[in-house]
Design an enzyme around this catalytic site. Structure first.
Site, PDB file in Angstrom:
ATOM      1  N   TYR A  42      -1.703   0.697  10.617  1.00  0.00           N
ATOM      2  CA  TYR A  42      -1.667   0.233   9.220  1.00  0.00           C
ATOM      3  C   TYR A  42      -0.351   0.635   8.569  1.00  0.00           C
ATOM      4  O   TYR A  42       0.251  -0.156   7.836  1.00  0.00           O
ATOM      5  CB  TYR A  42      -2.858   0.811   8.471  1.00  0.00           C
ATOM      6  CG  TYR A  42      -3.065   0.220   7.092  1.00  0.00           C
ATOM      7  CD1 TYR A  42      -3.158  -1.155   6.908  1.00  0.00           C
ATOM      8  CD2 TYR A  42      -3.200   1.045   5.978  1.00  0.00           C
ATOM      9  CE1 TYR A  42      -3.362  -1.697   5.643  1.00  0.00           C
ATOM     10  CE2 TYR A  42      -3.421   0.520   4.710  1.00  0.00           C
ATOM     11  CZ  TYR A  42      -3.494  -0.849   4.551  1.00  0.00           C
ATOM     12  OH  TYR A  42      -3.700  -1.379   3.293  1.00  0.00           O
TER      13      TYR A  42
ATOM     14  N   SER B 192       0.854  -1.186   0.000  1.00  0.00           N
ATOM     15  CA  SER B 192       0.000   0.000   0.000  1.00  0.00           C
ATOM     16  C   SER B 192       0.886   1.231   0.000  1.00  0.00           C
ATOM     17  O   SER B 192       2.020   1.191   0.484  1.00  0.00           O
ATOM     18  CB  SER B 192      -0.892   0.015   1.254  1.00  0.00           C
ATOM     19  OG  SER B 192      -1.560   1.253   1.401  1.00  0.00           O
TER      20      SER B 192
END
Length: 262
Positions: free
Chosen positions: A161, A148
């Site tokens: 995250y 990501s």
């Protein structure tokens, strides 16, 4: 060495060409990747925890449904055994992952952070560790990790995250260095804003909050957009290694600049 797995006995036969394990296959980018590879004639072993969704996908696409939890050692050992008996693979596509929560570090929930590290980092590691002997033995193996842009730039409320995806990004870089001598290419695809049915909802736990993530963004990426990039990256001639691919919608110039229309 993975617990309970005899890594010396896992060589892939020659028939394994154009065959892949795809994790996270029950939804979103993983599901779309299964469809994209099957359209190109790949043998695809679709892996996720939700057996009912996998079975529906398999019935539609001809993929092989293999329900498993990528964080569970026994499931990974069983998965390796089933794939080996079915003919093996030359490509591992790690898409399983996700985010939980948007708390600042001061309010971090330990359970959320542990879950994110287990799924994004340890899940990828366990699949890679299990299948590397097979990928080396086939002569032209490929590992693709879906990370990501959260693994490239931190942002407020993203600490857990960010930490997991930074770790997965680092794992991928180390693996590329370690496996070049075995002719295993290692690819990283790092998407920015992708609209899927579950990612933001699972992260925030509320449909209205999830909708606000994409509010006013005219064309966020779709799961199919990312899956098409994944399909291309694993299909080019093996000597071509697309080391790191960052993919964002035009409306998202960076993690910090998103064009939203009224």
């Amino acid at each position: 060495m993975t617990e309970g797995i005899d890594n010396n006995a896992k060589a892939a036969p020659a028939a394994a060409a154009k065959a892949a394990v795809v994790t996270g296959a029950s939804t979103g980018i993983g599901e779309a990747t299964v469809r994209a590879l099957r359209t190109e004639g790949w043998t695809v072993f679709a892996v996720a925890r939700r057996a009912d969704r996998l079975e529906a996908l398999a019935a539609e696409t001809g993929a092989v449904a293999l329900p498993a939890d990528v964080t569970d050692d026994a499931d990974v050992a069983r998965l390796l055994d089933e794939v080996t008996r079915a003919g093996g693979i030359d490509t591992l596509v790690n898409i399983a992952g996700g985010a939980r929560g948007a708390d600042k570090v001061a309010e971090a929930k330990t359970g959320d952070w542990e879950w994110m590290y287990q799924v994004n980092v340890l899940g990828s590691m366990k699949l890679i560790r299990a299948f590397l002997p097979m990928l080396r033995a086939c002569g032209e193996g490929t590992v693709l990790n879906l990370t990501s842009t959260a693994g490239y730039a931190a942002y407020e409320g993203g600490g857990g995250y960010n930490a997991a995806k930074f770790a997965q990004h680092a794992l991928t870089g180390a693996l590329r260095l370690e496996e070049a001598e075995h002719n295993v290419r290692v690819i990283e695809v790092a998407p920015g804003m992708v609209y899927t049915e579950e990612f933001a909802l699972n992260r925030l736990g509320d449909q209205d909050a999830a909708a606000k993530v994409y509010a006013g963004v005219e064309k966020p990426l779709s799961a199919e957009d990312v899956a098409d990039v994944v399909r291309y990256a694993v299909s080019v001639p093996h000597h071509v290694n697309l080391d790191e691919i960052v993919i964002r919608p035009v409306a998202q110039a960076s993690n910090f600049k998103v064009i939203r229309k009224a």
